[in-house]
Design an enzyme around this catalytic site. Sequence first.
Site, mmCIF file in Angstrom:
data_model
loop_
_atom_site.group_PDB
_atom_site.id
_atom_site.type_symbol
_atom_site.label_atom_id
_atom_site.label_comp_id
_atom_site.label_asym_id
_atom_site.label_seq_id
_atom_site.Cartn_x
_atom_site.Cartn_y
_atom_site.Cartn_z
ATOM 1 N N ASP A 1 4.031 9.590 25.673
ATOM 2 C CA ASP A 1 2.573 9.659 25.619
ATOM 3 C C ASP A 1 2.132 9.683 24.157
ATOM 4 O OD1 ASP A 1 1.882 12.736 24.896
ATOM 5 O OD2 ASP A 1 3.701 12.610 26.091
ATOM 6 N N HIS B 1 10.237 6.488 30.663
ATOM 7 C CA HIS B 1 8.785 6.673 30.751
ATOM 8 C C HIS B 1 8.157 6.567 29.364
ATOM 9 C CE1 HIS B 1 5.015 8.320 32.330
ATOM 10 N NE2 HIS B 1 4.986 9.127 31.276
ATOM 11 N N ASP C 1 15.972 5.411 37.355
ATOM 12 C CA ASP C 1 15.587 4.662 36.153
ATOM 13 C C ASP C 1 14.296 3.904 36.425
ATOM 14 O OD1 ASP C 1 15.573 3.479 33.670
ATOM 15 O OD2 ASP C 1 17.018 1.915 34.196
#
Length: 964
Positions: free
Chosen positions: A347, A673, A723
């Site tokens: 992020d 991610h 994954d």
Amino acid sequence: MSPVSPRVRHAAGAVTAASALALSLLAGAPAAADEAEQVVNGGFDNGTTGWWHTENTPAQVVDGRLCAEVEGGTVNAWDAIVGQDDIDLAEGESYELTFTASATTDVAVRALVQEPVAPYTTYLAERPVLSGEAQTFSYVFTSTTTRDDAQLAFQLGGADEAWTFCLDDVSLTGGAEPPEYDPDTGPPVRVNQVGYLPDGPKNATLVTEATTALPWELADASGEVVAEGETVPEGVDPSSGENVHSIDFGDYTGEGTGYTLTADGATSHPFDISGAFYEDLRVDALSLYYPQRSGIEISDEIMPGYGREAGHVGVPPNQGDTSVPCAPGSGCDYELDVSGGWYDAGDHGKYVVNGGISASQVMSVWERTTYADTASPDRLGDNTLPLPEHDNGVPDVLDEARWEMEFLLSMQVPEGEDLAGMAHHKIHDAEWTGLPLMPADDPQPRYLQPPSTAATLNLAATGAQCARVFEPYDADFAARCLAAAETAWQAALDNPEVYAPATGVGGGPYNDDNVEDEFYWAAAELFITTGEQVYEDAVMDSPQHTEDVFTAAGFSWGAVAPLGRMNLAAVPNDLPDRDRVVDSVVAGADRYLETVAEHPYGLPYAPEDGEFVWGSNSQVLNNMVVMAAAFDLTGDTAYRDGVVEGMDYILGRNALNQSYVTGYGENAAENQHSRWYAHQLDPDLPNPPPGTLSGGPNSVESTWDPVAQENLEGCAPQFCYIDDIESWATNELTINWNAPLAIVASFVADQTGGGGDPEDRTPPSAPGAPKASDVTADGATLAWEPATDEGGSGLAGYDVYRVTGDGAERVGTTREPEFAVTGLEPETEYTYRVVARDGAGNESEPSASVTFTTSPEGGGGETCAVDYRTHDWSGGFTGSVTVTNTGDAPIRAWELAFDFTAGQTLTHGWSAEWAQRGATVTAKGMSWNRDIAPGASVTAGFNGRWSGSNPAPEEFTVNGETCA
């Protein structure tokens, strides 16, 4: 205390029809629906009844379909939505969502069933890729809640240009077969898929039903058996639930590539026996930090494929980090320039407590060179990493650490303000952003979150370490670090119980209400740097100083006492009981070494409750860091071997047969991610850089994301991983997880030829001039006479450069005197040369160059045949594709392409790099099967979904050529 506090990462959600997005509710009342059907008017026979859209996405029924005009220039997926509210869900019930959709441009959208209000918890989150041809999609999920107001939403925003979305035949019905996630674990012989050290331990694990010993064979690349023996039955491993045997082939000390291990009728993935690859991993693990930088343009010349605009520098739509205000209601009213630093994870947030342990461990990679006998400072010096700060006389690893240290210093509360000297806990967006989203495109306002004692002590500890490691290179910066550290220490003493809240929106909480370990760590670093009595007293008086801080679960950002303890043991200082401190580190390492020996997967991680926590791979690696410290303190090779064997688990010797490091191993994680390494969601974006660690198995269900909830229920700990880019709870990347990987990779490299011999100053000879063969329209094979090395550290590999009018650009590396170049343009002239590298990092003179011209489009003379087979079940299927080279020349770097003709969708694949864009599916060869010799074949497989019918593709191409 728990070594890891859950990191909250809610998926960003849609909005309700009554929210501030000013949705336009489409007219009409709900029509009667079948009892099992949850969607009203899914065929649009009653016009737009029951459906709504955002104001910027006008929709109407056209030819029996709902078509919406999607505005261009939006940033987030939820900036444009078509949806329906008041969907009934029952906890534990499985539902199937089906719909037919098309788009006027190839685009990925989000199909969600979710909570209608913040935090928009998702029960289904899929990303179908639409094209001009209508496709039918089908997804199954199990609801984790009962509610009568769930929301079905198609999030359509994020495209640069306007486009049209059309939807039909939408259905959501209960009674579906619960989804089953059946991971492809590959061959039951589990090995380190990268390689083993010639003089190190070599162990593998066999998954089998057999309860008695079985024969095994080790074969080299030619297939010749070079060692054999019998397996050792280990029984059922609790961490995987599997019956396993162990295999020890450590007596074999040959070197080479392409070894395989065979037992119980199965053959492992291939692997090397060499130390050279650890030098590559040392560099790659440290190289993650440059493209994680905030506040600077990432140069594509420095990191090819990862170039991007500077993030959070105030260029619209960015709010920027150059003048960030305090969060509303936080009690302060100033603004700080907190630009720079590393983005924490996938992020756009930056966190002091996580940045602290990360910066410290990156600095420790260098600091080890000042006291460890086996360290190789030349391999970490100036010009050793891909960074912009070259030729400045500063070790590159410290240049990178400084980028984060400057940020940490900027987070200190200014003089004259309340809580002056403390550190703000974090800075991040006001709300969560979606995926994918480049840092430069983040439109959210950003705020300084309130100071905390934990963050302040992180600044004190890292500032003190910064002062001593930078003092030889920049005395002014070192003094600045120490002044900030001592100010932070006093501020923490004055405010010892200021804790971050356990909740967070727009960023993870990183809450920690036990800071005894942070006080100990900070005191230790300040004492090592200054030797002052006040810090010695703080160390000696701390309860942490005599406690056993080396727990079975390992350490992390929330349990940092081991950082202080290890540095007190390893870095020269005058602590009165330093001998006892050394003994405590060795005792901790003994515990982890015993765990390695007892675990059938050689895993140095055995938490007492049996649960694998969020980011378990970092705990595993930090336990290896302790063993590496014990080796440096004692010279006992048992600790070195424990570290080396522990890396086997990270690189593939585990229940999933999964390497958790991108670019390393035949089955390597690649969809961590991230909002900008988001190739899984946008083919134009890259996967994470090579050397990026995945968080790994997480069996703590209370921390799971929707993808984990949907797929991993009831998993044994080692199997609690997927994954998938949406699985932040098992597959995120973070700066603090890569830090121990960098420490361990650097340590192991130093124990091998790949680590460099500090006495080797002799470069290899120049390689022979490359020769080009198998030249096609988009590729060629280069081969050259090998270089030789007489310096003693051994030949480590070759760097291949493309020569242009502006200089030379490295396009790849190889350990063999051969390299396939791909992605070339037809009828274009190219020039290449090669440089050899030895284990000490010395580079040869460049080879002579070779120049060639690629063939016209369609040239190259490749011929091929494809055998395509499927095994179907309700709603899903497994596909098998065999590509045979029927020509006279090798097929280099093969890429298969075909189109699904009935809306089928690819879910995941193996033995190739699989991708789907619209109806087109592509598969690229892996490093171990990318070339197909004449008469040879390669087979790869995948799983997919279908509805209605599942016809075979009508045409297959390989490297653009149509196959039989």
